[in-house]
Design a protein around this motif. Structure first.
Motif, PDB file in Angstrom:
ATOM      1  N   THR A   6     -38.189  -8.010 -19.065  1.00 15.39           N
ATOM      2  CA  THR A   6     -37.158  -7.063 -19.486  1.00 15.39           C
ATOM      3  C   THR A   6     -35.893  -7.785 -19.927  1.00 15.39           C
ATOM      4  O   THR A   6     -35.323  -7.475 -20.988  1.00 15.39           O
ATOM      5  N   ILE A  59     -37.720  -2.052 -26.008  1.00 15.94           N
ATOM      6  CA  ILE A  59     -36.616  -2.390 -26.907  1.00 15.94           C
ATOM      7  C   ILE A  59     -37.047  -3.398 -27.967  1.00 15.94           C
ATOM      8  O   ILE A  59     -36.535  -3.389 -29.090  1.00 15.94           O
ATOM      9  N   GLY A 117     -29.296  -2.225 -26.996  1.00 15.85           N
ATOM     10  CA  GLY A 117     -29.569  -1.418 -25.807  1.00 15.85           C
ATOM     11  C   GLY A 117     -29.936   0.012 -26.115  1.00 15.85           C
ATOM     12  O   GLY A 117     -29.669   0.927 -25.329  1.00 15.85           O
ATOM     13  N   GLU A 125     -39.118  -1.784 -20.066  1.00 22.28           N
ATOM     14  CA  GLU A 125     -37.874  -1.681 -20.838  1.00 22.28           C
ATOM     15  C   GLU A 125     -37.795  -2.772 -21.898  1.00 22.28           C
ATOM     16  O   GLU A 125     -37.414  -2.524 -23.046  1.00 22.28           O
ATOM     17  N   LEU A 146     -34.397  -7.729 -23.769  1.00 24.59           N
ATOM     18  CA  LEU A 146     -33.051  -7.251 -24.072  1.00 24.59           C
ATOM     19  C   LEU A 146     -32.262  -8.297 -24.863  1.00 24.59           C
ATOM     20  O   LEU A 146     -31.567  -7.970 -25.831  1.00 24.59           O
ATOM     21  N   SER A 171     -31.404  -8.110 -29.067  1.00 29.63           N
ATOM     22  CA  SER A 171     -30.008  -8.178 -29.517  1.00 29.63           C
ATOM     23  C   SER A 171     -29.835  -9.225 -30.609  1.00 29.63           C
ATOM     24  O   SER A 171     -29.119  -9.011 -31.601  1.00 29.63           O
TER      25      SER A 171
END
Length: 309
Positions: free
Chosen positions: A100, A47, A220, A43, A104, A108
């Motif tokens: 992960t 991203i 996200g 993940e 994330l 962002s």
């Protein structure tokens, strides 16, 4: 060809597109796990690929460079994981989860100021008369080049693992790293190569989300696609063809719930929305219970290799 207000041709065509990010990430993770390494940071890699690919594509005006940028970002994140697990011998599960969370947060931060911008268009591959064939044309021959690349990669990875010496060595490392080491194979080097490949695949999958699937950048944006990819690898028993079927299944569920919502179905859309994640949780529980081996998991999956042994 409508059923309950849902056009089946459009549904199937959209399903194939929706499955691309999960398929790319799952294929990469399957190669990683075939080498005996468990990377739960899919993940985070996806991203980071999504935000990097988006920024590169918008800055250069070239979506191809965007996908390459996404692959590079995913590989860089994977390189960090390889450093932790193959050099510093850190716990693979903890390192993957940390990757992960790191991805994330960093995505962002990087994505601030890029909201509301449209990326350059990734056009469909011109297949001429094939695209005009009734039913089959819209379903199979009206997609962008990444769709066809993902299908080619299914065949290429199947052939690599089954028919090449390098693929045999990779599988041997995953089944018994000590035996492979005794035969003179560089276990850590092989696993590092697999990890970097898996990261690049996840990064390209993430870039596809922000450049084609959505297409825009929001925090996200991958929405748990990396976790679904992890589940698909187990669901598919570590076989490329089953990974494709699993990606189509999960992609189909996500598309179906949107179509049912648009068609005004009385079925609460929340049930379909949460169904992929329920299956993901069940699969991850299955892995942790130690039953993965019975499903065809590599014997040394998740085990740290110590060269001194």
């Amino acid at each position: 060809m409508d059923i309950g207000g849902i056009n089946l041709v459009t549904l199937l065509a959209t399903l194939i597109v929706a499955s691309v990010p999960i398929l790319m990430a799952a294929l990469g993770e399957m190669v990683v796990e075939k080498s005996g390494t468990l990377n739960l940071g899919v993940e985070g890699m996806m991203i980071m690929g999504a935000v990097t690919g988006f920024v590169v594509a918008v800055t250069t005006g070239n979506p191809v460079l965007g996908f390459l940028g996404g692959a590079a970002a995913g590989a860089a994140m994977a390189g960090l994981f390889a450093l932790l697990t193959q050099v510093l011998l850190a716990n693979q599960v903890a390192s993957g989860l940390a990757l992960t969370l790191f991805g994330l947060g960093l995505s962002s931060l990087m994505g601030q100021g890029w909201n509301g911008i449209r990326p350059p268009l990734t056009g469909d591959v011109p297949l001429g008369p094939l695209a005009d064939i009734p039913v089959l044309g819209p379903i199979l021959f009206s997609h962008d080049w990444m769709v066809y690349l993902s299908l080619i990669l299914v065949v290429a990875i199947w052939w690599f693992l089954r028919a090449t010496r390098a693929g045999l060595i990779l599988r041997a490392v995953g089944e018994s790293h000590e035996a492979a080491h005794a035969l003179g194979y560089k276990v850590r080097r092989i696993r590092t190569g697999a990890i970097l490949f898996g990261g690049a695949m996840a990064g390209m999958g993430g870039a596809y989300v922000s450049l084609v699937r959505v297409p825009q950048w929001t925090d996200g944006i991958t929405s748990g696609a990396g976790w679904i990819a992890l589940a698909i690898v187990v669901f598919a028993s570590w076989k490329p063809w089953r990974v494709l079927m699993g990606a189509w299944l999960f992609g189909g569920i996500s598309v179906l719930q949107l179509n049912l919502q648009a068609a005004g179905s009385r079925i609460p859309v929340e049930y379909l929305t949460m169904s992929p994640y329920i299956i993901t949780i069940l699969v991850l529980v299955l892995i942790s219970s130690g039953r993965g081996r019975a499903m065809g998991a590599p014997a040394d999956l998740g085990k740290t290799f110590h060269a001194s042994h």
